[in-house]
Design a protein around this motif. Structure first.
Motif, short mmCIF file in Angstrom:
data_model
loop_
_atom_site.label_atom_id
_atom_site.label_comp_id
_atom_site.label_asym_id
_atom_site.label_seq_id
_atom_site.Cartn_x
_atom_site.Cartn_y
_atom_site.Cartn_z
N ALA A 121 -9.33 38.09 -34.75
CA ALA A 121 -9.30 39.41 -34.28
C ALA A 121 -10.55 40.17 -35.05
O ALA A 121 -11.37 40.96 -34.45
N GLY A 122 -10.44 40.06 -36.14
CA GLY A 122 -11.13 41.01 -37.19
C GLY A 122 -12.81 40.59 -36.96
O GLY A 122 -13.55 41.51 -36.95
N PRO B 251 -7.20 43.24 -30.57
CA PRO B 251 -5.84 43.16 -31.24
C PRO B 251 -5.59 41.86 -31.36
O PRO B 251 -6.08 40.90 -30.53
N THR B 252 -4.80 41.40 -32.33
CA THR B 252 -4.36 39.87 -32.52
C THR B 252 -3.38 39.50 -31.24
O THR B 252 -3.42 38.16 -30.96
N SER B 253 -2.90 40.45 -30.74
CA SER B 253 -2.06 40.09 -29.41
C SER B 253 -3.11 39.53 -28.42
O SER B 253 -2.72 38.31 -27.64
N TYR C 299 -5.39 37.11 -37.01
CA TYR C 299 -5.85 38.39 -37.82
C TYR C 299 -7.34 38.24 -38.00
O TYR C 299 -8.07 39.08 -37.65
N GLY C 300 -7.36 37.21 -38.64
CA GLY C 300 -8.96 37.01 -39.23
C GLY C 300 -9.81 36.70 -37.93
O GLY C 300 -11.22 37.49 -37.84
N ARG D 171 -3.83 35.88 -29.25
CA ARG D 171 -2.80 35.15 -29.14
C ARG D 171 -2.67 34.68 -27.62
O ARG D 171 -2.35 33.60 -27.01
N THR E 112 -7.05 32.38 -38.53
CA THR E 112 -5.79 33.17 -38.29
C THR E 112 -6.07 34.01 -37.24
O THR E 112 -7.18 34.41 -36.82
#
Length: 468
Positions: A195-196, A213-215, A192-193, A218, A190
């Motif tokens: 990025a983490g 950041p997730t942005s 979020y995953g 993406r 994902t």
């Protein structure tokens, strides 16, 4: 009456180095002008590397200066030149109107502005008008130059893209990160995953930050420049219609076309982005494990797996998940898990499932609208909804199988498949489990205490059955 209070406004459109050298030169000259005129500087307002030509660009220091003037903090503005103050006639007109009423004086270091006379104000208006026209001509020249660059296969100039140097050469260290992001997402990760994981690993962005950041993830996943293409957006002069033109680039791509477009399909896939199924995909087996009585996928109910269709099973999740993960880890240690790999990604099957999913979700929305209009009874609405949701859940299972090959391929390609699995995110673990095994939960009579591994049936995709 004018006071001796003055505000200094400093601005430069582009500070390529970020060292504020041009701003410092303006500051020195404007402070000298204030001393020459015997004015007391109340505040120095600085907008560094901010354009004054575009109406939609906010200049924080300029806006603050306007508020200070309206609060009566000064009656004199000192700037290097009028076009440093603004290149928009409307903004300049505001200050000239104040000057015309004797409430403001504009002082420039060049000495060309005289707001005390009508001819001086006319000169300023003409100068700003000419500057504005030049901005528009320059904009047209830049647009044409950009199109010519794109037609020659060159990319946008300016901000450097992660993975490439300013000259368009691949920076292998960064390119490896880009490939990792694409591969992980395609394997079930994902935004979020990913990025983490990058943040936790201390991997740096192109700006040197270790925070992802997730942005940012993406943006990388959706950037056509990674397959050596560019989309350029223009607007029709008369109709204002949006026109999108795609150009082929002459630089070396980092990502291949099939991988890029598979990622775009997954990003846009309603099976991934919808939240209608609630928190189901926050658990290892939801939508993947099956009811041992009716064969339907189970869902979650709190901390339990539940057969929603027939209520045949209601099982605590934790020991079941631990059993499944333990079985998979043991098989990875045997180093023969390759025999259990069922299939690679099936793009045609995925596309069909996405289409079916979209139609079913449209049906669900229609049922809700009809119910709100009293065109469906509550009982019939519930019946139709349950039927459609059951089909959706079955599609989710098939979708997981159709897209799970990438996760298994990444795991088997790792130096240690077991370490890969242990460090994988939930989405990747779900994809791996779905691809390698079938898990059925059997009914447990009420009152029986403790967990019995024999009530969970695990069959590997190569036909081997896991014994408790």
């Amino acid at each position: 009456m004018l006071s001796n209070k003055a505000a200094i406004y400093l601005r430069i459109s582009l500070d390529a180095t970020g060292e504020h050298r041009a701003i410092e030169r303006q500051r020195e000259d404007c402070l000298a002008k204030a001393a020459e005129k015997g004015l007391e500087v109340s505040e120095i307002h600085v907008d560094n590397s901010i354009s004054a030509s575009k109406r939609n660009v906010v200049r924080p220091a300029y806006e603050r200066m306007v508020r200070d003037y309206q609060d009566g903090k000064f009656t004199n503005i000192i700037c290097y030149d009028v076009d440093r103050l603004s290149r928009q006639p409307g903004q300049i007109e505001y200050w000239l109107e104040m000057a015309e009423h004797g409430q403001l004086r504009i002082i420039t270091e060049t000495g060309e502005a005289d707001t005390t006379t009508d001819s001086g104000r006319l000169f300023i208006r003409i100068k700003v008008g000419v500057a504005r026209a030049e901005v528009e001509r320059k904009g047209e020249r830049q647009k044409r130059a950009l199109v010519q660059r794109l037609e020659r296969g060159e990319s946008y100039a300016g901000v450097r893209l992660t993975g490439y140097s300013m000259s368009g050469k691949i920076l292998e260290e960064e390119a490896t990160i880009v490939r990792r992001i694409f591969a992980t997402f395609l394997a079930g990760g994902t935004l979020y995953g990913i990025a983490g994981e990058l943040t936790k690993a201390g991997i740096k962005t192109r700006r040197g930050s270790t925070n992802w950041p997730t942005s940012t993830v993406r943006t990388i996943l959706t950037n056509l420049r990674y397959i050596a293409r560019v989309k350029h957006v223009t607007f029709h002069k008369e109709t204002k219609e949006r026109i999108v033109t795609e150009y082929a680039g002459a630089w070396e791509p980092i990502i291949d076309d099939p991988t890029f477009f598979a990622v775009q399909s997954r990003l846009e896939d309603p099976l991934r982005i919808t939240n209608r199924s609630g928190t189901d995909r926050k658990h290892l087996g939801s939508g993947i494990f099956l009811c041992g009585e009716c064969g339907n996928p189970v869902r979650t109910n709190g901390t339990r797996y539940w057969c929603k269709g027939g209520g045949h099973v209601l099982r605590t999740q934790a020991p079941i998940d631990a059993l499944v993960i333990g079985a998979l880890r043991r098989r990875l240690l045997l180093d023969d898990v390759g025999r259990a790999v069922s299939q690679k990604n099936n793009d045609a099957a995925t596309a069909k499932l996405v289409t079916e999913s979209t139609l079913l979700r449209n049906d669900l929305e229609r049922y809700d609208r009809d119910y709100e209009k009293n065109e469906l009874s509550a009982a019939f609405h519930n019946k139709l909804t349950l039927k459609a949701e059951a089909k959706l859940l079955a599609i989710e299972v098939e979708y997981a199988k159709a897209t799970s090959g990438a996760a298994v391929a990444m795991m088997m390609g790792a130096s240690s498949p077991l370490d890969f699995f242990d460090n994988a995110g939930l989405a990747q673990r779900r994809a791996i489990v779905s691809s390698l095994m079938s898990v059925a939960l059997l009914h447990v009579p009420r009152g029986r205490k403790g967990f019995d591994p024999r009530t969970v049936r695990i069959v590997w995709s190569d036909g081997r059955r896991e014994l408790p």
